[in-house]
Design a protein around this motif. Structure first.
Motif, PDB file in Angstrom:
ATOM      1  N   LYS A 160     -20.934 -40.486 -24.549  1.00 18.96           N
ATOM      2  CA  LYS A 160     -20.250 -40.395 -23.247  1.00 18.96           C
ATOM      3  C   LYS A 160     -19.081 -39.413 -23.306  1.00 18.96           C
ATOM      4  CE  LYS A 160     -22.630 -43.383 -20.849  1.00 18.96           C
ATOM      5  NZ  LYS A 160     -23.412 -43.011 -19.697  1.00 18.96           N
ATOM      6  N   GLN A 188     -18.384 -35.928 -21.087  1.00 14.78           N
ATOM      7  CA  GLN A 188     -17.143 -35.578 -20.396  1.00 14.78           C
ATOM      8  C   GLN A 188     -16.578 -34.246 -20.897  1.00 14.78           C
ATOM      9  OE1 GLN A 188     -15.925 -37.330 -17.711  1.00 14.78           O
ATOM     10  NE2 GLN A 188     -17.922 -38.305 -17.997  1.00 14.78           N
ATOM     11  N   GLU A 225      -8.161 -38.127 -21.466  1.00 11.14           N
ATOM     12  CA  GLU A 225      -7.290 -39.178 -20.930  1.00 11.14           C
ATOM     13  C   GLU A 225      -7.942 -39.888 -19.747  1.00 11.14           C
ATOM     14  OE1 GLU A 225      -3.627 -37.110 -20.161  1.00 11.14           O
ATOM     15  OE2 GLU A 225      -2.892 -37.463 -22.202  1.00 11.14           O
ATOM     16  N   GLU A 226      -8.599 -39.143 -18.886  1.00 10.51           N
ATOM     17  CA  GLU A 226      -9.297 -39.749 -17.746  1.00 10.51           C
ATOM     18  C   GLU A 226     -10.447 -40.628 -18.229  1.00 10.51           C
ATOM     19  OE1 GLU A 226     -10.327 -40.979 -14.062  1.00 10.51           O
ATOM     20  OE2 GLU A 226      -8.512 -39.862 -14.567  1.00 10.51           O
ATOM     21  N   PHE A 227     -11.185 -40.157 -19.214  1.00 11.90           N
ATOM     22  CA  PHE A 227     -12.280 -40.931 -19.787  1.00 11.90           C
ATOM     23  C   PHE A 227     -11.757 -42.233 -20.386  1.00 11.90           C
ATOM     24  CE2 PHE A 227     -14.868 -41.731 -23.699  1.00 11.90           C
ATOM     25  CZ  PHE A 227     -16.006 -42.206 -23.068  1.00 11.90           C
ATOM     26  N   GLU A 228     -10.680 -42.144 -21.153  1.00 13.46           N
ATOM     27  CA  GLU A 228     -10.097 -43.340 -21.764  1.00 13.46           C
ATOM     28  C   GLU A 228      -9.605 -44.316 -20.703  1.00 13.46           C
ATOM     29  OE1 GLU A 228      -7.062 -41.849 -24.378  1.00 13.46           O
ATOM     30  OE2 GLU A 228      -8.490 -41.422 -25.982  1.00 13.46           O
ATOM     31  N   LEU A 229      -8.985 -43.789 -19.668  1.00 18.22           N
ATOM     32  CA  LEU A 229      -8.480 -44.639 -18.584  1.00 18.22           C
ATOM     33  C   LEU A 229      -9.628 -45.383 -17.911  1.00 18.22           C
ATOM     34  CD1 LEU A 229      -6.029 -45.555 -16.928  1.00 18.22           C
ATOM     35  CD2 LEU A 229      -6.430 -43.600 -15.440  1.00 18.22           C
ATOM     36  N   GLN A 230     -10.693 -44.671 -17.611  1.00 18.97           N
ATOM     37  CA  GLN A 230     -11.861 -45.307 -16.988  1.00 18.97           C
ATOM     38  C   GLN A 230     -12.456 -46.374 -17.900  1.00 18.97           C
ATOM     39  OE1 GLN A 230     -14.573 -42.140 -16.085  1.00 18.97           O
ATOM     40  NE2 GLN A 230     -13.350 -41.354 -14.380  1.00 18.97           N
ATOM     41  N   LEU A 231     -12.533 -46.062 -19.183  1.00 21.28           N
ATOM     42  CA  LEU A 231     -13.126 -46.996 -20.135  1.00 21.28           C
ATOM     43  C   LEU A 231     -12.269 -48.255 -20.290  1.00 21.28           C
ATOM     44  CD1 LEU A 231     -15.500 -47.363 -22.091  1.00 21.28           C
ATOM     45  CD2 LEU A 231     -14.094 -46.281 -23.853  1.00 21.28           C
ATOM     46  N   THR A 282     -10.103 -49.519 -18.092  1.00 18.83           N
ATOM     47  CA  THR A 282      -9.814 -50.230 -16.848  1.00 18.83           C
ATOM     48  C   THR A 282     -10.451 -51.617 -16.898  1.00 18.83           C
ATOM     49  OG1 THR A 282      -9.641 -48.189 -15.581  1.00 18.83           O
ATOM     50  CG2 THR A 282     -10.136 -50.192 -14.342  1.00 18.83           C
ATOM     51  N   ARG A 335      -5.879 -54.547 -25.271  1.00 10.83           N
ATOM     52  CA  ARG A 335      -5.836 -53.151 -25.728  1.00 10.83           C
ATOM     53  C   ARG A 335      -5.028 -53.043 -27.010  1.00 10.83           C
ATOM     54  NH1 ARG A 335      -4.686 -49.503 -20.303  1.00 10.83           N
ATOM     55  NH2 ARG A 335      -6.246 -50.516 -19.013  1.00 10.83           N
TER      56      ARG A 335
END
Length: 139
Positions: free
Chosen positions: A21, A25, A108-114, A116, A123
């Motif tokens: 994934k 990205q 960072e966006e990928f990590e944030l989505q993951l 959430t 975490r």
């Protein structure tokens, strides 16, 4: 299935899925995760040798060399003279820094989505567990 077998089995599955994934990205900025790891390292630590990078990533030097060569062909990194001519020192170029900045946003966006939906304490516990296990592997 015992805890240990289940934990490590799921960790391996997670690792493969995560990498797949993440590669999807990072394709937005024309990188693979292996390239991102080197670009990230060079941005964080500056000019480095292949040995330093391979030690940090815990991979063999020939693996790093192949990835570095690809990044160099793309103009994202460059070799600079070292004290010892046998020592290959590399650093990011200006396009490499820009690629880092673009990729960092994607990651960072990928990590944030993951993450959430995962409670902050979970975490933190996950990070502590990963760092503990990583430390045990380094012993």
């Amino acid at each position: 299935m015992s805890f240990h077998n289940g934990f490590f089995h799921h960790n391996l599955q997670f690792s493969r899925s995560f990498t797949k994934k993440l590669n999807e990205q990072l394709a937005k900025v024309d990188l693979f995760h292996s390239q991102w790891l080197i670009v990230y390292y060079l941005y964080q630590y500056g000019c480095s040798t292949l040995v330093e990078i391979s030690t940090y990533l815990d991979v063999e030097k020939p693996t790093v060399t192949r990835t570095v060569n690809r990044l160099e062909e793309r103009g994202l990194i460059e070799q600079i003279p070292g004290k010892d001519k046998r020592e290959r020192r590399i650093q990011l170029t200006e396009p490499g820094v820009r690629t880092y900045q673009e990729a960092k946003k994607v990651v960072e966006e990928f990590e944030l989505q993951l993450m959430t939906g995962l409670a902050e304490e979970d975490r933190e516990a996950t990070l502590r567990t990963l760092l503990f296990l990583k430390g045990k592997l380094k012993q």
